[in-house]
Design an enzyme around this catalytic site. Structure first.
Site, short mmCIF file in Angstrom:
data_model
loop_
_atom_site.label_atom_id
_atom_site.label_comp_id
_atom_site.label_asym_id
_atom_site.label_seq_id
_atom_site.Cartn_x
_atom_site.Cartn_y
_atom_site.Cartn_z
N SER A 1 0.68 -0.98 0.11
CA SER A 1 -0.13 0.05 -0.03
C SER A 1 1.02 1.10 -0.02
O SER A 1 1.62 1.40 -1.02
CB SER A 1 -0.85 -0.14 1.19
OG SER A 1 -1.93 1.05 1.26
N ASP B 1 -2.85 6.24 -3.54
CA ASP B 1 -1.69 5.68 -2.49
C ASP B 1 -1.06 4.76 -3.42
O ASP B 1 -1.50 4.45 -4.52
CB ASP B 1 -1.99 5.17 -1.20
CG ASP B 1 -2.90 3.94 -1.26
OD1 ASP B 1 -3.37 3.73 -2.38
OD2 ASP B 1 -2.91 3.17 -0.21
N ASP C 1 -1.25 1.31 -3.78
CA ASP C 1 -2.13 0.28 -4.39
C ASP C 1 -3.58 0.84 -4.68
O ASP C 1 -4.49 0.21 -5.01
CB ASP C 1 -2.21 -0.98 -3.52
CG ASP C 1 -3.00 -0.57 -2.17
OD1 ASP C 1 -3.01 0.54 -1.93
OD2 ASP C 1 -3.18 -1.58 -1.56
N ASP D 1 -5.92 2.29 -3.27
CA ASP D 1 -7.33 2.27 -2.30
C ASP D 1 -7.58 3.36 -1.38
O ASP D 1 -8.51 3.49 -0.76
CB ASP D 1 -7.40 0.76 -1.67
CG ASP D 1 -6.33 0.81 -0.54
OD1 ASP D 1 -5.42 1.43 -0.75
OD2 ASP D 1 -6.26 -0.29 0.09
N GLU E 1 -12.18 6.37 6.31
CA GLU E 1 -11.25 6.71 7.50
C GLU E 1 -10.66 8.17 6.87
O GLU E 1 -10.61 8.42 5.87
CB GLU E 1 -9.88 5.73 7.27
CG GLU E 1 -10.25 4.22 7.65
CD GLU E 1 -9.28 3.62 8.01
OE1 GLU E 1 -8.82 3.04 9.24
OE2 GLU E 1 -8.52 3.00 6.91
N ALA E 2 -10.02 9.02 7.96
CA ALA E 2 -9.68 10.21 7.55
C ALA E 2 -8.43 10.15 6.68
O ALA E 2 -8.25 11.00 5.77
CB ALA E 2 -9.09 10.83 8.93
#
Ligand code: NG1
Ligand code: ZN
Length: 549
Positions: A67, A283, A285, A287, A377-378
């Protein structure tokens, strides 16, 4: 049918475990330096095969990625049949298998495991896998393939793909020919599905300014390259940081994690982005997604996962009202303790909000309890889930006015555009762009939904992070004893102050989060908390990081 012990043992010996390393299947699977993971990949190949057999030959996914982590890291995680994360109860089996030390131990552990969870070895095993662009990927995939061979799995290599595409393919393969059919199980099927839904959703809305997309020098660039031509003239994507073949640049000074943690523009975009323009970062990968813009004075402003959630929640809520489905479809939001306090307030004024522990699986499961569950998520990982009964309602609802019909049509397009398996930067990017087009929002107008409280995330290295235990969705420490009381006393001194401490699930550190009304206060609070945490573990005063003083 029994395990093929000679083959398992022979291939096991080709992938020796490094001595003195204990592996752990964490919130994102196994993750560490790529050159230490060979044995883990072999074993996960075997486990993926067993998982498939256990689920009657359903296809299991394996993603090889680390990631947003540095390029030298790598990792592996298993994907369950509906494209979701591996069932929690199997995480400990994965950890146990990763840590045995001899071929005999391995075969014995497999044997015991097969009996304990009642796996019928005569069932077929089907596994599909992919990797990101990391240089350690090909060798790790070869180790994975040995594991798949050892367990006799039918294996399919999807090559270099984003994490969300692999999840998508897994879900498509397992729903093919059922009433939940998700799409054509290929990367092209994915690109076409998203592009078609996007074009339906934006229709004749005015085209936005071109969007600069920071691809983090990773696999996201391939996805952007593939989808851009399918979007016709509806949106122009300008990919940046596209050096997928250059060593050492993946996630380096760019990408979603850089933007979120540094709260600044990737330096490589400084000459690209002009005042008033918006951009986003994927990022490694693809996601996670972070947006940002430069205001008229050229000042950087970040639009993180919380801002995306706010934008999308308000839009979907309006569509639900607009289609006459209010009361029949409940929109809800799921966040973690890392959500900015201002975002939580903004959401709570509109929809039910739940807070859950960090980790996608917690968010995903909580979101499934709403008709429409928005979770982000933030850090920019998230998606929107439509429950089966909500989909049924949307498909059968008879709109009573043309306006109702239009809103309903938009909601149906959203169910096609948004990845139902996992957070997906490309899908989320198109979602954001569609909402901005509908609202005619600039980055600045979107940003003004609420004002973020200044916040700070700090890492503390301690000898053993597992002594840190939390409760209340990780917002309070129960261990080490007495530490939470100290934090409570400290935080009271800061206006609008909030802080919490938890062990990371992906790195060997303890994370400290703090927010307060002013930047100066929040920095002081975060570093004081970090210092308290460090000292509580008898950290060597000589090595105490200077900023904690
Ligand atoms: P840990 O290392 O457990 O904090 C990080 C992120 C999570 C999640 C996972 C998986 C933060 C503070 N934590 O987890 O939100 O994305 O990685 O990648 O961003
Ligand atoms: Zn990622």
């Amino acid at each position: 049918m029994a395990l093929n012990v000679p083959l398992l043992s022979e291939l096991y010996d080709k992938h020796p475990k490094p001595a003195h390393i204990t592996f752990q299947y964490g919130t994102a699977g196994f993750r560490t330096l790529g050159d230490q993971l060979d044995s883990v990949l072999f074993r996960m190949g075997v486990l993926a095969g067993l998982r498939s057999k256990k689920l009657d030959g359903k296809t299991i996914g394996v993603m090889v990625t680390a990631s947003h982590n540095p390029e030298a890291d790598n990792g592996v995680k298993l994907v369950d049949p509906r494209g979701e994360m591996l069932e929690t109860s199997w995480e400990s089996h994965a950890t146990a298998l990763a840590n045995v030390n001899t071929a005999t131990e391995f075969v014995d552990a497999l044997d015991a495991f097969v009996k304990a969870v009642k796996i019928d070895l005569s069932k077929p095993a089907r596994v599909v896998y992919a990797r990101d662009t990391r240089p350690s990927g090909p060798a790790l995939v070869a180790a994975l393939e040995d594991g798949l061979k050892a367990i006799g799995a039918e294996a399919h290599d999807e090559g270099v793909q984003t994490t969300p595409i692999l999840h998508y393919i897994v879900r498509c393969l397992n729903t093919k020919g059922t009433k939940d059919e998700y799409g054509e199980p290929t990367p092209d099927g994915y690109y076409n599905k998203l592009a078609t839904a996007y074009k339906k959703l934006v229709g004749t809305k005015t085209t936005l300014q071109p969007l600069v997309v920071d691809c983090a020098n990773g696999v996201g660039f391939f996805a952007i390259e593939k989808i851009a031509p399918l979007l016709d003239s509806h949106i122009k994507l300008v990919p940046q940081n596209v050096a997928v073949d250059t060593l050492g640049v993946l996630n380096h000074a760019c990408g979603a994690d850089f933007v979120k943690t540094q709260q600044k523009l990737p330096p490589s975009l400084a000459s690209v982005l002009k005042p008033g323009e918006r951009a986003c970062s994927l990022d490694g990968d693809a996601d996670r997604l972070m947006y940002y813009y430069l205001d008229e004075r050229g000042q950087f402003h970040m639009l993180d996962g919380d801002k995306i959630a706010a934008l999308v929640t308000a839009f979907i809520s309006d569509l639900v009202k607009g289609s006459g489905l209010e009361g029949k479809i409940e929109v809800g939001v799921v966040q973690t303790a890392y959500a900015n306090g201002s975002s939580t307030k903004y959401m709570e004024d509109r929809v039910p909000v739940r807070c859950v522990p960090t980790g996608v699986k917690h968010l995903h499961h909580a979101a499934e309890h709403f008709s429409v569950g928005v979770y982000f998520e933030a850090n920019g990982h998230g998606t929107v889930l439509f429950s089966p009964s909500c989909l049924e309602t949307l498909r059968t609802h008879e709109p009573s006015t043309p306006a109702h019909a239009t809103s309903l049509k938009h909601l149906l397009s959203l169910t096609e555009l948004i990845n139902q398996a996992v957070g997906d930067a490309v899908s989320d990017m198109l979602l954001v762009e569609a909402v901005l087009a509908h609202r005619s929002y600039s980055g600045e107008q979107w940003d003004s939904l609420y004002a973020d409280l200044p916040n700070r995330l700090v890492k503390v290295s301690v000898p053993n992070r597992n002594v840190f235990k939390t409760e209340d969705a990780e917002r309070r420490l129960v261990s080490p004893p007495g530490l939470q009381t100290k934090l409570d006393e400290l935080v009271r001194k800061y206006e609008g102050g909030r802080t919490f401490v938890r062990p990371s699930g992906t790195e060997d550190v303890v994370r400290v989060y703090a927010e307060a009304r002013s930047r100066g206060h929040v920095d002081e609070l975060a570093f004081k908390v970090a210092g308290i945490v460090y000292d509580s573990q008898n950290g060597d005063p000589a090595k105490r990081p200077r900023e904690f003083l």
